[in-house]
Design a protein around this motif. Structure first.
Motif, PDB file in Angstrom:
ATOM      1  N   ARG A   1       0.839  -1.196   0.000  1.00 23.23           N
ATOM      2  CA  ARG A   1       0.000   0.000   0.000  1.00 23.23           C
ATOM      3  C   ARG A   1       0.880   1.253   0.000  1.00 23.23           C
ATOM      4  O   ARG A   1       1.948   1.264   0.624  1.00 23.23           O
ATOM      5  CB  ARG A   1      -0.900  -0.002   1.235  1.00 23.23           C
TER       6      ARG A   1
ATOM      7  N   GLY B   1      -4.277   6.070   6.698  1.00 22.95           N
ATOM      8  CA  GLY B   1      -4.630   4.682   6.442  1.00 22.95           C
ATOM      9  C   GLY B   1      -3.611   3.695   6.967  1.00 22.95           C
ATOM     10  O   GLY B   1      -3.359   2.660   6.347  1.00 22.95           O
ATOM     11  N   ASP B   2      -2.994   4.038   8.120  1.00 26.08           N
ATOM     12  CA  ASP B   2      -1.976   3.187   8.756  1.00 26.08           C
ATOM     13  C   ASP B   2      -0.697   3.096   7.939  1.00 26.08           C
ATOM     14  O   ASP B   2       0.103   2.171   8.130  1.00 26.08           O
ATOM     15  CB  ASP B   2      -2.513   1.778   9.039  1.00 26.08           C
TER      16      ASP B   2
ATOM     17  N   ARG C   1     -11.255   8.330   1.294  1.00 26.53           N
ATOM     18  CA  ARG C   1     -11.153   7.963   2.708  1.00 26.53           C
ATOM     19  C   ARG C   1     -12.341   8.517   3.497  1.00 26.53           C
ATOM     20  O   ARG C   1     -12.946   7.804   4.314  1.00 26.53           O
ATOM     21  CB  ARG C   1      -9.838   8.474   3.292  1.00 26.53           C
TER      22      ARG C   1
ATOM     23  N   ASP D   1     -15.525   6.746   5.765  1.00 24.05           N
ATOM     24  CA  ASP D   1     -15.945   7.170   7.101  1.00 24.05           C
ATOM     25  C   ASP D   1     -17.442   7.465   7.135  1.00 24.05           C
ATOM     26  O   ASP D   1     -18.148   7.071   8.071  1.00 24.05           O
ATOM     27  CB  ASP D   1     -15.156   8.414   7.538  1.00 24.05           C
TER      28      ASP D   1
ATOM     29  N   ARG E   1     -13.142   5.482  10.315  1.00 24.56           N
ATOM     30  CA  ARG E   1     -11.855   4.766  10.268  1.00 24.56           C
ATOM     31  C   ARG E   1     -10.678   5.725  10.156  1.00 24.56           C
ATOM     32  O   ARG E   1      -9.664   5.570  10.822  1.00 24.56           O
ATOM     33  CB  ARG E   1     -11.887   3.798   9.068  1.00 24.56           C
ATOM     34  N   TYR E   2     -10.786   6.736   9.301  1.00 24.50           N
ATOM     35  CA  TYR E   2      -9.636   7.581   8.986  1.00 24.50           C
ATOM     36  C   TYR E   2      -9.571   8.856   9.825  1.00 24.50           C
ATOM     37  O   TYR E   2      -8.478   9.375  10.064  1.00 24.50           O
ATOM     38  CB  TYR E   2      -9.655   7.964   7.502  1.00 24.50           C
TER      39      TYR E   2
END
Length: 345
Positions: free
Chosen positions: A31, A208-209, A263, A267, A278-279
């Motif tokens: 990624r 996103g990690d 993103r 959410d 999430r983001y």
């Protein structure tokens, strides 16, 4: 760079343990923002190292010093001119109207041919590093394919990619694939803190990690939530014709803001199902307020539209028209449809 990132060292040792039976071409992908290019460069350094330690580059031998200095005779880095400019390896063209190429061109692939015909400097490996591999234009990709069909001796090709699906299938078939996992959150946070990143948890979530993306955004002084998303949430909750949002989008790169909205759209979709974002967890209240009463199916249709725009983001025919259309489309898609009065169809 001759060192693997902390989360890459274990998979790197496993990968390099079979160097005696090493494939002649590797497609290394993960990624965006997780370090596939850094892995490939550290891998090249390890293959060229004259005194590897547990399979990894020692960082001290003459070969490692050459790699660090960027002048190892058995290492070639093939990347688009705009990437080389960002790395400081290529001066900006004197003609301001001529933009550095975003593609890997056939001339760059052909420049490798004389190099293949010379002996390696110390009888070891010769490494060709190409990144990002998806920047290969069709002609250059076909030229590389012909080389990989009859690879030169003692030569390893390392292709780093973020989107391997954009490569020619025949080219991919000539490579061994090495997929790098997204690093664990705890390990990424620890690394970001050693780099002096403030609000590491919020930045990592927004990225996103992807720790390298979070670091890059922090170093550039960018806000955790991009300005266009902040404007969008304001206009979505308070109303607006989208003109201010369109101006903000036009001032940015389409690929950047499309990614950011993809993103945010996830959410919003999560919130319509009662799940936390999430983001952008720090903006949960604002996102939930916009998501309240929205149709998940309508959000999914706009997510499909954003995915289509992502494919064209690097080649918008008219950036202003795209920005205006995107602002209207995105804002209209989060305005709840009012039910018709009773007695009316």
């Amino acid at each position: 760079m001759t060192d693997f990132l902390p989360w890459q060292q274990a998979p790197a040792r496993h990968w390099l343990a079979t160097r005696e039976r090493f494939a002649h071409a590797w497609l290394i992908h993960s990624r965006p923002g997780c370090g596939q290019m850094e892995f490939a460069l550290a891998g090249a350094a390890s293959l060229l190292c004259e005194s590897p330690r547990d399979g990894l580059a020692c960082g001290e031998c003459q070969a490692c010093r050459w790699v660090k200095a960027g002048n190892h005779p058995d290492l070639r880095r093939i990347r688009p001119d705009d990437q080389a400019v960002r790395e400081g390896a290529l001066d900006v063209a004197e003609d301001a109207k001529k933009q550095p190429s975003r593609e890997i061109r056939i001339e760059q692939i052909r420049s490798l041919l004389p190099w293949f015909n010379t002996a390696t400097h110390r009888g070891g490996w010769r490494v060709a590093l190409l990144y990002p591999a998806e920047a290969l234009n069709t002609i250059a990709a076909n030229a590389l394919l012909k080389i990989l069909e009859e690879p030169p001796e003692h030569t390893v090709f390392l292709l780093s990619a973020q989107a391997p699906d954009r490569l020619l299938p025949t080219l991919v078939s000539r490579c061994r694939r090495l997929t790098l996992a997204v690093p664990p959150v705890a390990e990424s946070l620890a690394w970001l803190e050693t780099q002096g990143v403030k609000d590491a948890a919020a930045r990592l979530a927004a990225a996103g990690d992807a720790p390298l993306l979070a670091l890059e955004q922090a170093q550039q002084g960018l806000p955790v939530m991009p300005a266009w998303l902040d404007l969008f949430l304001d206009q979505a909750s308070q109303g607006g014709d989208g003109a201010v949002l369109a101006d903000a989008l036009q001032a940015g790169e389409p690929a950047d803001w499309v990614d950011d909205f993809q993103r945010l759209w996830l959410d919003l979709s999560l919130c319509t199902h009662g799940l936390p974002p999430r983001y952008h967890p720090a903006q949960a209240a604002r996102i939930k307020a916009v998501a309240r009463g929205l149709d998940p199916a309508a959000l999914a249709r706009t997510a499909d539209w954003l995915r289509d725009q992502r494919r064209l983001a690097h080649h918008p025919l008219n950036p202003k028209l795209l920005a205006d259309h995107a602002a209207r489309t995105l804002l209209q898609s989060v305005r709840p449809v009012r039910a018709a009065p009773k007695g009316r169809p």
